[in-house]
Enzyme design. Structure first.
Site, mmCIF file in Angstrom:
data_model
loop_
_atom_site.group_PDB
_atom_site.id
_atom_site.type_symbol
_atom_site.label_atom_id
_atom_site.label_comp_id
_atom_site.label_asym_id
_atom_site.label_seq_id
_atom_site.Cartn_x
_atom_site.Cartn_y
_atom_site.Cartn_z
ATOM 1 N N HIS A 34 -14.019 37.273 56.720
ATOM 2 C CA HIS A 34 -13.983 36.710 58.063
ATOM 3 C C HIS A 34 -14.719 35.386 58.148
ATOM 4 O O HIS A 34 -14.281 34.463 58.828
ATOM 5 C CB HIS A 34 -14.598 37.708 59.053
ATOM 6 C CG HIS A 34 -14.514 37.291 60.489
ATOM 7 N ND1 HIS A 34 -13.331 37.316 61.190
ATOM 8 C CD2 HIS A 34 -15.460 36.834 61.349
ATOM 9 C CE1 HIS A 34 -13.556 36.898 62.429
ATOM 10 N NE2 HIS A 34 -14.835 36.591 62.547
ATOM 11 N N HIS A 80 -9.740 37.912 67.877
ATOM 12 C CA HIS A 80 -10.628 39.049 68.122
ATOM 13 C C HIS A 80 -9.781 40.308 68.031
ATOM 14 O O HIS A 80 -9.639 41.074 68.985
ATOM 15 C CB HIS A 80 -11.312 38.916 69.488
ATOM 16 C CG HIS A 80 -12.798 38.956 69.389
ATOM 17 N ND1 HIS A 80 -13.604 39.589 70.295
ATOM 18 C CD2 HIS A 80 -13.645 38.458 68.460
ATOM 19 C CE1 HIS A 80 -14.872 39.458 69.953
ATOM 20 N NE2 HIS A 80 -14.919 38.772 68.837
#
Length: 702
Positions: A34, A80
């Protein structure tokens, strides 16, 4: 998730010792997929990010692009995804909060949002539950902070059932003299936290976002989801403006993934410095927090500012004025990135090694196979009803009516058209804004589908008379360790990069989200693109006026691959052949010129659902249309780069189109129906029936 043995060996070799527990968990998060883009960074060099208008490209919290010498915009996009599965309301809301703070950290004021949402099949109760929570979260947060949501997309596909996607883009506005970056400027300057206090919410969010979702993720991973407070975010927006007004900020970084540890280490590493940080100085809202909790908490509404020592008192005064917490947590320093806690050194590492030292993955890529099936025979009326009522092509009014899209008084064209338009009087221009992708396209053909996504977004701008200025992407994929999944991901990267380059649209930033796998399997490779362009004036909308004839401008497709019709009927064929690079660019120039001409009364792009959906969206309660085409391909093909035009001057249309093909479709009518003739078969739906078919989301969710 723990630090892999191979990574730990690298850390031990660099430090000359075993890492402390706080260091180990810091490396685990900052070297996660990430944060470090370990599987995707080797591919991202395919993008062209240069241009005279590009002030800051990839690598900062948001990109910066110039409208003129004195006026800049920021452009950023974020995902998200995992948090929005575990907690759809808070996951989506904090996605909005994060991209807005990325905008603030560049010295800009947020002026518009776009949200692109992807869920499992709409007929599944769980998909509708996620959709309802995500939309409510985005609406509540965006509306409360006073930033209009003006663009976006909502798609449904069975492969998102166990892993929805929530991608949010933001545009900010600033004058050239207010620009701030995330590059630390000087040793001896202070690091000041401003915003909410630090708690235990969002712990390990970066590592959580770098692994597949487990079957029990909705309960087991809930602590990794942040909880937002939009009213504090609004105060932070206004406080940030005051800090920039008084020139009190040397550099800034939003506390997002990996929290304070990520923001502060990246900020000093970018400037070639280290830091000395006292974790006990961080203002906390929970007792007995330990060092790694303080370092990695992803509590929302927090910013890290580099401040000259003589300005610290004023920064804290402004924070207090806006009822925000603040704390001087340390200094920009020469040497290592050092954190102390309870009088002991818990982190002492080279900052560049921490922020940029993660090794890249060398993964095998295999082009995924796509099954080929013939389209079953289907009657015209049945095909029209199926496509018009498909949740992917149906009206998304249920979604965007929940968003405040006019706050700020800049919105010149609202959601529901090809692109939103924002007034930018500071630069005497209008800014067009569009965002989206089509999972059917990229699932059928990752490379060609991604080229089509870029072409379609650029066509949206051209249909509003706008010239593309820049784009950012959110590249979503499954587990890259699976060769076919990584092959599909590579395909969308290359396809997006090639078409954006052909259209001279620099890709100035973006986000990568991998490991979007669940017990349902990997998601389709999904290249969300957000693109902005400039227009001299407002072009016509897409609703028919009834005073002109109808034409289609652009190069026709020759197949139904990736189309809504085939998705409904369970068929698959070759993806339509898109125009070559030079031809695609010429088509956009022609569309732009036509959209800006006074003889053009309405214009609307042809894409999702094909010509059938385009016309259904153009008819009104007062004006209809009668058109004729030769076959199903012409009616349902979704090849982008084409528009339907209502014009009063065919000679002007032909002249403006140049070598780009023009086909006469039919006429507008005084009656409220859409009449379609295909190879002699005729079907007509009135406006009420069209509205009923296209209102499937409203019918099911209200």
């Amino acid at each position: 998730m723990t630090l892999p043995d191979a990574d730990r060996d690298l850390v031990v070799a660099e430090l000359g010792r075993d890492p402390t527990p706080a260091e180990e968990i810091l490396f685990e998060n900052l070297w996660s997929e990430h944060c470090a883009y370990r599987s995707s960074r080797p591919l991202l060099s395919a993008f062209d990010s240069d241009g005279d208008q590009v002030v800051i490209g990839p690598g900062d919290d948001a990109a910066v692009v110039s409208l003129d010498d004195d006026t800049y915009i920021t452009l950023g996009i974020e995902s998200h995804n995992h948090p929005s599965y575990v907690d759809p309301y808070d996951g989506a809301a904090t996605g909005v909060g994060g991209i807005v703070r990325d905008t603030l950290s560049m010295g800009a004021y947020p002026i518009a949002l776009a949200d692109c949402l992807y869920f499992g099949d709409f007929d599944r109760e769980h998909s509708r539950y996620l959709l309802d929570g995500v939309v409510e979260g985005i609406a509540d947060y965006g509306n409360a902070i006073g930033v209009p949501t003006v663009a976006g997309a909502t798609s449904f596909h069975e492969k998102y059932e166990g892993n929805p996607l929530v991608n949010v883009a933001c545009v900010g506005l600033l004058s050239a003299d207010r620009l701030v970056t995330a590059v630390a400027q000087k040793a001896g300057n202070k690091l000041v936290l401003v915003g909410s206090s630090t708690g235990r919410d969002g712990l390990g969010g970066a590592s959580f976002a770098s692994e597949d979702l487990a079957e029990d993720a909705e309960t087991e991973d809930r602590p990794a989801v942040q909880v937002g407070d939009p009213y504090t975010e609004k105060l932070l927006i206004e406080c940030n403006e005051a800090l920039i007004d008084e020139d009190l900020v040397e550099s800034a970084r939003d506390l997002g993934a990996a929290g304070l540890g990520g923001a502060s280490s990246e900020l000093v590493a970018k400037g070639g410095f280290g830091a000395e940080i006292d974790l006990n100085a961080v203002h906390q809202r929970e007792p007995n927090m330990n060092a790694f909790e303080i370092l990695l908490s992803e509590s929302q509404e927090r910013m890290c500012y580099e401040v000259a020592p003589e300005n610290v008192e004023r920064v804290q005064e402004l924070a207090e004025r806006f009822d925000l917490g603040s704390a001087v947590i340390g200094d920009v320093a020469e040497g290592n990135y050092v954190c102390t806690f309870d009088g002991e050194t818990v982190v002492d590492v080279p900052p560049e090694f921490l922020a940029e030292g993660a090794p890249m993955n060398d993964l095998e890529a295999v082009e995924p196979e796509v099954a080929e099936r013939d389209l079953p025979e289907v009657a015209l009326a049945e095909a029209l009803e199926a496509v018009l009522s498909d949740p992917n092509t149906a009206s998304k009014e249920w979604v965007y009516r929940q968003y405040d899209h006019e706050v700020g008084l800049r919105t010149a064209r609202r959601p529901g058209d090809d692109a939103a338009l924002l007034d930018i009087p500071e630069a005497e221009t209008k800014l067009a804004f569009t965002a989206g992708a089509d999972p059917n396209w990229t699932d059928a053909a990752p490379y060609d589908g991604a080229r089509a996504v870029a072409f379609e977004n650029a066509t949206n701008l051209a249909a509003k008379g706008a010239k593309p200025l820049a784009a950012v992407d959110c590249l979503n994929g499954g587990n890259p360790e699976k060769p076919d999944v990584y092959g599909g991901f590579k395909g969308i990267v290359d396809g997006l990069a090639d078409m954006c380059s052909a259209l001279s649209v620099p890709v100035v930033g973006g986000n990568v989200s991998l490991y979007n796998d669940s017990v349902s399997g990997p998601i389709p490779p999904t290249p969300t693109l957000a693109m902005v362009g400039t227009a001299d004036r407002s072009s016509p909308g897409m609703s028919l006026s009834g005073e002109g004839d109808l034409f289609i401008v652009g190069y026709p497709g020759d197949a139904l691959g990736g189309s809504a019709l085939l998705q409904h009927e369970g068929g698959s064929d070759a993806f339509p052949a898109l125009p070559d690079d030079e031809t695609a660019a010429a088509a956009l120039e022609a569309i732009r010129a036509i959209a800006s001409d006074n003889s053009t009364l309405a214009v609307h792009d042809v894409s999702h659902g094909g010509l059938a959906v385009t016309l259904a969206e153009m008819v009104t309660e007062d004006v209809g249309a009668d058109i004729a085409v030769e076959n199903f391909v012409q009616l349902f093909d979704e090849t982008p780069g084409r528009v339907v035009v209502e014009s009063t001057d065919v000679d002007a249309l032909v002249s403006l189109a140049g070598d780009v093909p023009i086909y006469e479709l039919g006429t507008t009518t005084d009656d409220d129906y859409l009449g379609v003739t295909v190879d002699g078969d005729y079907v007509a739906f009135d406006a009420a029936k069209i509205a009923d078919l296209r209102g499937v989301l409203t019918h099911e969710l209200d």
